[in-house]
Design a protein around this motif. Sequence first.
Motif, mmCIF file in Angstrom:
data_model
loop_
_atom_site.group_PDB
_atom_site.id
_atom_site.type_symbol
_atom_site.label_atom_id
_atom_site.label_comp_id
_atom_site.label_asym_id
_atom_site.label_seq_id
_atom_site.Cartn_x
_atom_site.Cartn_y
_atom_site.Cartn_z
ATOM 1 N N THR A 157 -25.032 -59.997 72.395
ATOM 2 C CA THR A 157 -26.211 -59.723 73.237
ATOM 3 C C THR A 157 -26.494 -58.356 73.595
ATOM 4 O O THR A 157 -27.234 -57.971 74.482
ATOM 5 N N ASP A 161 -33.086 -58.353 74.670
ATOM 6 C CA ASP A 161 -33.724 -58.683 75.819
ATOM 7 C C ASP A 161 -33.375 -59.977 76.666
ATOM 8 O O ASP A 161 -32.629 -60.953 75.955
ATOM 9 N N PRO A 162 -33.793 -60.279 77.603
ATOM 10 C CA PRO A 162 -33.342 -61.535 78.409
ATOM 11 C C PRO A 162 -33.748 -62.951 77.719
ATOM 12 O O PRO A 162 -32.807 -63.679 77.765
ATOM 13 N N VAL A 163 -34.877 -62.882 77.036
ATOM 14 C CA VAL A 163 -35.100 -64.006 76.346
ATOM 15 C C VAL A 163 -34.383 -64.373 75.188
ATOM 16 O O VAL A 163 -33.935 -65.366 74.641
ATOM 17 N N ALA A 164 -34.107 -62.998 74.335
ATOM 18 C CA ALA A 164 -33.385 -63.500 73.093
ATOM 19 C C ALA A 164 -31.759 -63.526 73.408
ATOM 20 O O ALA A 164 -31.218 -64.422 72.914
ATOM 21 N N ARG A 165 -31.286 -63.032 74.715
ATOM 22 C CA ARG A 165 -29.932 -63.512 75.111
ATOM 23 C C ARG A 165 -29.821 -64.788 75.446
ATOM 24 O O ARG A 165 -28.817 -65.675 75.222
ATOM 25 N N ASP A 166 -30.995 -65.243 76.323
ATOM 26 C CA ASP A 166 -30.924 -66.869 76.493
ATOM 27 C C ASP A 166 -30.822 -67.953 75.346
ATOM 28 O O ASP A 166 -30.292 -68.714 75.452
ATOM 29 N N GLU A 167 -31.707 -67.381 74.242
ATOM 30 C CA GLU A 167 -31.728 -68.128 73.329
ATOM 31 C C GLU A 167 -30.433 -68.170 72.500
ATOM 32 O O GLU A 167 -30.114 -69.617 71.870
ATOM 33 N N ASP A 170 -28.105 -70.740 74.224
ATOM 34 C CA ASP A 170 -28.573 -71.968 74.022
ATOM 35 C C ASP A 170 -27.849 -72.640 72.672
ATOM 36 O O ASP A 170 -27.553 -73.796 72.441
#
Length: 294
Positions: A157, A161-167, A170
């Motif tokens: 990570t 970016d925060p979205v890619a990290r969150d994905e 998940d």
Amino acid sequence: MENILEIKGLNKAYEGFALKDVTFSMPRGYIMGFVGQNGSGKTTTIRAILDMAKTDSGKISVFGMDSVTDTIAIKERLGVVFDSLYLANHLNVKQVEKQLRPFYKDWSSDEFFRRIKEFDLPDNRKIGDFSKGMKMKLMVAAALSHNAELIILDEPTSGLDPVARDELLDILAEYIEDENRGVLFSTHITADVERIADYVTILHNGRVWFTGTKDDLCESYAVIKGAEEDIPPALKEKCIDFHAYRNGFDALIETAYLDKAPKSLETEKASIDEILVYIAKEDKHERRSENDTV
């Protein structure tokens, strides 16, 4: 409880750095956060697990097999995601799949391209033109396409970016729903560990500082604050990186000692990030004191 990974007495010396008696184990069905500041030895340990670094002593077992003598059989059942792309930049996704397919007897082209579609990755564009997040998703797609039982991620990570990290988190949470699997997740972003990890191993200066469940770690340490004159000398000696300033002090302390703390002192549960900061500062202060003594 069966361990999917066991490391016992691992030692590896480089000029200026060494892993020292690194020992920890990880049971099946869980995610372990492997944390520590940069240079603590996380990547060296992972390279040893993958038989990419010759060790000085110690034993590493993966799936109950020896990491050196059984390395090919182990890698058939491993998925690995590094912090940078290990594939040639001029290839496209279809060419990547064609190159990887012969290395794994359980490779599934259908699963690979299903993941590529799920991750919204173009299959005809040079992967060298992919963003960091897209490259990470490509490596994850490859790791998930040959029925891997253990996924090892080394700072995946970092820079996302925060979205890619969150994905990514998940994806790992979905993967670990199969209790025969495991994830070793090396990172310095402790918020990710606090969100998804069941176990935590902290490396500090090449040594294991803590290994156990995340809950045990967070319940074992607290941040203590207040007026310096209120803390008993015996309790002060138990503190990790006692920091005095004009209006008071703060320090990290094991919760087992809190029954000796006066009610005038404020305590709060320590986050993993705070624990890492305090042990790093204590080490820096100890080195400074040694230099001053010399």
